[in-house]
Design an enzyme around this catalytic site. Structure first.
Site, PDB file in Angstrom:
ATOM      1  N   THR A 134       0.944  -1.158   0.100  1.00 38.41           N
ATOM      2  CA  THR A 134       0.124   0.033   0.050  1.00 38.41           C
ATOM      3  C   THR A 134       1.043   1.450  -0.049  1.00 38.41           C
ATOM      4  OG1 THR A 134      -1.542   1.158   1.416  1.00 38.41           O
ATOM      5  CG2 THR A 134      -0.066  -0.252   2.553  1.00 38.41           C
ATOM      6  N   ASP A 135       0.201   2.368  -0.372  1.00 38.67           N
ATOM      7  CA  ASP A 135       0.855   3.715  -0.388  1.00 38.67           C
ATOM      8  C   ASP A 135       1.106   4.277   1.061  1.00 38.67           C
ATOM      9  OD1 ASP A 135      -1.693   4.302  -0.049  1.00 38.67           O
ATOM     10  OD2 ASP A 135      -1.636   5.918  -1.662  1.00 38.67           O
ATOM     11  N   GLU A 136       0.221   3.642   1.931  1.00 37.33           N
ATOM     12  CA  GLU A 136       0.195   3.955   3.158  1.00 37.33           C
ATOM     13  C   GLU A 136       1.501   3.963   4.073  1.00 37.33           C
ATOM     14  OE1 GLU A 136      -3.237   3.368   5.545  1.00 37.33           O
ATOM     15  OE2 GLU A 136      -4.624   3.593   3.977  1.00 37.33           O
ATOM     16  N   TYR A 159      -2.143  -0.399  10.947  1.00 33.73           N
ATOM     17  CA  TYR A 159      -2.090  -1.141   9.866  1.00 33.73           C
ATOM     18  C   TYR A 159      -0.971  -0.902   8.746  1.00 33.73           C
ATOM     19  CZ  TYR A 159      -3.237  -1.663   4.569  1.00 33.73           C
ATOM     20  OH  TYR A 159      -3.162  -1.892   3.466  1.00 33.73           O
ATOM     21  N   LYS A 163       2.181  -3.100   7.318  1.00 35.06           N
ATOM     22  CA  LYS A 163       2.328  -3.277   5.843  1.00 35.06           C
ATOM     23  C   LYS A 163       3.806  -3.252   5.733  1.00 35.06           C
ATOM     24  CE  LYS A 163       0.087  -4.323   2.904  1.00 35.06           C
ATOM     25  NZ  LYS A 163      -0.433  -5.974   2.418  1.00 35.06           N
TER      26      LYS A 163
HETATM   27  P1  NAD Z   1      -9.599  -7.318   1.894  1.00 31.14           P
HETATM   28  O1  NAD Z   1      -9.833  -6.935   3.523  1.00 31.14           O
HETATM   29  O2  NAD Z   1     -11.058  -6.775   1.124  1.00 31.14           O
HETATM   30  O3  NAD Z   1      -9.455  -8.738   1.694  1.00 31.14           O
HETATM   31  C1  NAD Z   1      -8.482  -9.484   2.601  1.00 31.14           C
HETATM   32  C2  NAD Z   1      -8.367 -11.016   2.155  1.00 31.14           C
HETATM   33  O4  NAD Z   1      -7.531 -11.524   2.951  1.00 31.14           O
HETATM   34  C3  NAD Z   1      -9.897 -11.447   2.800  1.00 31.14           C
HETATM   35  O5  NAD Z   1     -10.283 -12.481   1.654  1.00 31.14           O
HETATM   36  C4  NAD Z   1      -9.511 -12.479   3.793  1.00 31.14           C
HETATM   37  O6  NAD Z   1     -10.230 -13.376   4.402  1.00 31.14           O
HETATM   38  C5  NAD Z   1      -7.878 -12.938   3.670  1.00 31.14           C
HETATM   39  N1  NAD Z   1      -7.384 -12.803   4.791  1.00 31.14           N
HETATM   40  C6  NAD Z   1      -7.129 -12.005   5.878  1.00 31.14           C
HETATM   41  N2  NAD Z   1      -6.540 -12.593   6.950  1.00 31.14           N
HETATM   42  C7  NAD Z   1      -5.931 -13.881   6.419  1.00 31.14           C
HETATM   43  C8  NAD Z   1      -5.055 -14.827   7.073  1.00 31.14           C
HETATM   44  N3  NAD Z   1      -4.781 -14.686   8.265  1.00 31.14           N
HETATM   45  N4  NAD Z   1      -5.105 -15.708   6.118  1.00 31.14           N
HETATM   46  C9  NAD Z   1      -5.292 -16.065   4.990  1.00 31.14           C
HETATM   47  N5  NAD Z   1      -6.292 -14.984   4.513  1.00 31.14           N
HETATM   48  C10 NAD Z   1      -6.496 -13.976   5.126  1.00 31.14           C
HETATM   49  O7  NAD Z   1      -8.296  -6.668   1.569  1.00 31.14           O
HETATM   50  P2  NAD Z   1      -8.183  -5.752   0.075  1.00 31.14           P
HETATM   51  O8  NAD Z   1      -8.864  -4.286   0.206  1.00 31.14           O
HETATM   52  O9  NAD Z   1      -8.751  -6.423  -1.181  1.00 31.14           O
HETATM   53  O10 NAD Z   1      -6.745  -5.697   0.040  1.00 31.14           O
HETATM   54  C11 NAD Z   1      -5.705  -6.612  -0.562  1.00 31.14           C
HETATM   55  C12 NAD Z   1      -4.510  -6.533  -0.417  1.00 31.14           C
HETATM   56  O11 NAD Z   1      -4.092  -5.176  -1.241  1.00 31.14           O
HETATM   57  C13 NAD Z   1      -3.981  -6.021   0.873  1.00 31.14           C
HETATM   58  O12 NAD Z   1      -2.673  -6.763   1.046  1.00 31.14           O
HETATM   59  C14 NAD Z   1      -3.797  -4.647   1.243  1.00 31.14           C
HETATM   60  O13 NAD Z   1      -2.784  -4.146   1.929  1.00 31.14           O
HETATM   61  C15 NAD Z   1      -3.543  -4.043  -0.183  1.00 31.14           C
HETATM   62  N6  NAD Z   1      -4.042  -2.847  -0.517  1.00 31.14           N
HETATM   63  C16 NAD Z   1      -5.254  -2.678  -0.555  1.00 31.14           C
HETATM   64  C17 NAD Z   1      -5.707  -1.303  -0.935  1.00 31.14           C
HETATM   65  C18 NAD Z   1      -7.239  -0.971  -0.925  1.00 31.14           C
HETATM   66  O14 NAD Z   1      -7.559   0.215  -1.221  1.00 31.14           O
HETATM   67  N7  NAD Z   1      -8.156  -1.819  -0.451  1.00 31.14           N
HETATM   68  C19 NAD Z   1      -4.989  -0.463  -1.586  1.00 31.14           C
HETATM   69  C20 NAD Z   1      -3.445  -0.842  -1.568  1.00 31.14           C
HETATM   70  C21 NAD Z   1      -3.021  -1.951  -1.352  1.00 31.14           C
HETATM   71  O1  DAU Z   2      -4.158   4.142   0.388  1.00 29.37           O
HETATM   72  C1  DAU Z   2      -4.291   2.762   0.332  1.00 29.37           C
HETATM   73  C2  DAU Z   2      -5.279   2.140   1.615  1.00 29.37           C
HETATM   74  O2  DAU Z   2      -6.561   2.684   1.218  1.00 29.37           O
HETATM   75  C3  DAU Z   2      -5.223   0.679   1.684  1.00 29.37           C
HETATM   76  O3  DAU Z   2      -4.102   0.290   2.187  1.00 29.37           O
HETATM   77  C4  DAU Z   2      -6.096   0.413   2.912  1.00 29.37           C
HETATM   78  O4  DAU Z   2      -6.278  -1.058   2.895  1.00 29.37           O
HETATM   79  C5  DAU Z   2      -7.505   0.670   2.604  1.00 29.37           C
HETATM   80  O5  DAU Z   2      -8.425   0.541   3.305  1.00 29.37           O
HETATM   81  C6  DAU Z   2      -7.546   2.214   2.168  1.00 29.37           C
HETATM   82  O6  DAU Z   2      -7.261   3.006   3.521  1.00 29.37           O
HETATM   83  P1  DAU Z   2      -7.981   4.444   3.798  1.00 29.37           P
HETATM   84  O7  DAU Z   2      -7.927   4.734   5.164  1.00 29.37           O
HETATM   85  O8  DAU Z   2      -7.610   5.596   3.141  1.00 29.37           O
HETATM   86  O9  DAU Z   2      -9.502   3.870   3.363  1.00 29.37           O
HETATM   87  P2  DAU Z   2     -11.038   4.189   4.178  1.00 29.37           P
HETATM   88  O10 DAU Z   2     -11.963   3.792   2.960  1.00 29.37           O
HETATM   89  O11 DAU Z   2     -11.139   3.481   5.313  1.00 29.37           O
HETATM   90  O12 DAU Z   2     -10.832   5.641   4.406  1.00 29.37           O
HETATM   91  C7  DAU Z   2     -11.020   6.517   3.156  1.00 29.37           C
HETATM   92  C8  DAU Z   2     -10.987   8.090   3.673  1.00 29.37           C
HETATM   93  O13 DAU Z   2     -12.076   8.483   4.288  1.00 29.37           O
HETATM   94  C9  DAU Z   2     -10.185   8.448   4.965  1.00 29.37           C
HETATM   95  O14 DAU Z   2      -9.591   9.611   4.954  1.00 29.37           O
HETATM   96  C10 DAU Z   2     -10.967   7.935   6.261  1.00 29.37           C
HETATM   97  C11 DAU Z   2     -12.209   8.602   5.563  1.00 29.37           C
HETATM   98  N1  DAU Z   2     -13.561   7.913   6.386  1.00 29.37           N
HETATM   99  C12 DAU Z   2     -13.356   6.594   6.327  1.00 29.37           C
HETATM  100  C13 DAU Z   2     -14.577   5.863   6.924  1.00 29.37           C
HETATM  101  C14 DAU Z   2     -14.508   4.214   6.823  1.00 29.37           C
HETATM  102  C15 DAU Z   2     -14.567   8.540   6.600  1.00 29.37           C
HETATM  103  O15 DAU Z   2     -14.490   9.831   6.766  1.00 29.37           O
HETATM  104  N2  DAU Z   2     -15.704   7.800   7.162  1.00 29.37           N
HETATM  105  C16 DAU Z   2     -15.689   6.613   7.287  1.00 29.37           C
HETATM  106  O16 DAU Z   2     -16.779   5.998   7.699  1.00 29.37           O
END
Ligand code: NAD
Ligand code: DAU
Length: 353
Positions: A134-136, A159, A163
């Site tokens: 992730t970019d975080e 988180y 990562k």
């Molecule tokens: P998600 O939470 O939707 O899915 C996570 C998946 O991992 C689920 O299917 C869950 O069952 C599985 N999992 C969790 N713990 C596990 C364990 N202990 N063993 C096996 N499986 C397990 O996540 P996502 O949003 O699809 O993110 C996927 C990947 O991409 C992550 O590594 C996250 O850090 C990265 N990522 C997400 C975003 C985003 O915006 N969602 C952006 C950048 C990177």
């Molecule tokens: O940048 C990549 C990341 O983006 C991934 O690595 C994470 O897995 C993914 O969850 C996401 O993280 P964020 O914290 O940015 O996403 P989230 O959707 O939780 O929140 C987006 C923005 O909205 C953040 O500034 C917090 C805000 N927010 C979030 C929730 C859930 C609200 O204002 N209200 C809310 O209820």
């Protein structure tokens, strides 16, 4: 059946993982795609209903924190490559319970690295381990600048710290054991099958049900949004074409203040639901800010464009329209994932804000 390649995709039942699995199962019939997932609250096999009958698709339920289970899967299938997405992914949950994030994101990643190293010990350089990050990990930006691949790590939430740690382990295994690793760091994804604990699907769900839309702080925080299928396409390119040891940033050049994004979403939802313009905006409710809330993320994805020719394929407005349509057409999916434990999570997360 003899497959050209066997790939373990971890976390394939989650949001991004299901798009990656779908892409690989349909685009590469000669690859066996082994989806290794523990099916936590975020994992949902319904996400893969359209590909689960594929002759090249296999699901294995396993927890990456369990060394014996991971070793067993790797010894059984002897995968040629790994695309690792399994993670605890929600920042708010990491604030409430950091330990789960250390276990899955750090220990789980190390277990996978060890299992892969064990089966390919004499031929590690020829077998790719792709770590999806992730970019975080780069921390938060001020008003200007963007994250590049050389931005120093500066994670703030449990988180992002977990990562960042997993990224360091992956690089350490490349340097120490000669493992063939690649890492990508992506910005915020949106699209279908996104669990409604994250901002966009949560807001869609609440607007649909006339519930308050919780906006943290003043809604001034900025995120750089990318359509999930463009992320899956980037993963495909990097997996096949990147040189070993490389890192790529992935992002949409698409920065939005949370409040502006929510207003856009409200206007799309009003139109789709046949409500008078301005109706859904009345649901916006400013609530207590997230602890340690990163102010701005923005990705410089020019390396990926220059080296592998990747650019996003849809505008945010197009992608958001498609996303809203998907949620409105999949009421069952939304109902299934928001019944049960989701209610307890929602009550705990938002009742005192
Ligand atoms: P998600 O939470 O939707 O899915 C996570 C998946 O991992 C689920 O299917 C869950 O069952 C599985 N999992 C969790 N713990 C596990 C364990 N202990 N063993 C096996 N499986 C397990 O996540 P996502 O949003 O699809 O993110 C996927 C990947 O991409 C992550 O590594 C996250 O850090 C990265 N990522 C997400 C975003 C985003 O915006 N969602 C952006 C950048 C990177
Ligand atoms: O940048 C990549 C990341 O983006 C991934 O690595 C994470 O897995 C993914 O969850 C996401 O993280 P964020 O914290 O940015 O996403 P989230 O959707 O939780 O929140 C987006 C923005 O909205 C953040 O500034 C917090 C805000 N927010 C979030 C929730 C859930 C609200 O204002 N209200 C809310 O209820």
């Amino acid at each position: 059946m003899n497959f050209e390649k066997k790939i373990v995709v971890t976390g394939g039942a989650g949001f991004i993982g299901s798009h990656v699995v779908r892409r690989f199962v349909t685009s590469y019939p000669d690859y066996q795609v082994i989806n290794l997932d523990a099916l936590t609250y975020a994992g949902n096999l319904e996400n893969l209903k359209d590909v689960e009958q594929g002759a090249n698709y296999t699901f294995v339920k396993a927890d990456i924190t369990d060394w014996d289970a991971v070793r067993n899967v790797f010894e059984t299938y002897r995968p040629d490559a790994v695309i690792h997405l399994a993670a605890e992914s929600h920042v708010d949950r990491s604030i409430a319970n950091p330990t789960d994030f250390v276990l899955t994101n750090v220990l789980g990643t190390v277990n996978l690295l060890n299992a892969f190293k064990t089966i390919w010990k004499d031929d590690l350089a020829a077998h790719r381990f792709y770590h999806v990050s992730t970019d975080e990990v780069y921390g938060a930006l001020g008003a200007s600048g963007m994250f590049t691949e050389t931005t120093p790590y500066d994670p703030h939430s449990p988180y992002s710290a977990s990562k960042a740690s997993s990224d360091h382990f992956v690089r350490a295994y490349a340097d120490t054991y000669g493992m063939n690793t690649v890492i990508s760091n992506c910005s915020n994804n949106y699209g279908s099958h996104h669990f409604p604990e994250k901002l966009i699907p949560l807001a869609i769900h609440n607007i649909k049900n006339n519930k308050p839309i919780p906006v943290y702080g003043k809604g001034e925080n900025i995120r750089d949004w990318l359509w999930v299928e463009d992320h899956a396409r980037a993963i495909d390119l990097i997996f096949h074409q990147a040189k070993a040891g490389q890192t790529y940033n992935i992002g949409g050049h698409n920065e939005w203040k949370n409040i502006d994004l929510i207003r856009l979403l409200c206007s799309i939802m009003d139109r789709k639901l046949g409500r008078p313009a301005g109706t859904s905006e009345q649901l916006i409710t400013f609530v207590k800010d997230r602890a340690g809330h990163d102010w701005r993320y923005a990705i410089d994805a020019s390396k990926l464009k220059a080296e592998l020719g990747w650019v996003p394929s849809v505008t945010f407005e197009e992608g958001l329209e498609q996303t809203v349509d998907w949620y409105l057409q999949h009421e069952d999916w939304l109902h299934n994932v928001t019944s049960g434990h989701y209610q307890d999570y929602y009550a705990n997360q938002y009742q005192n804000r």
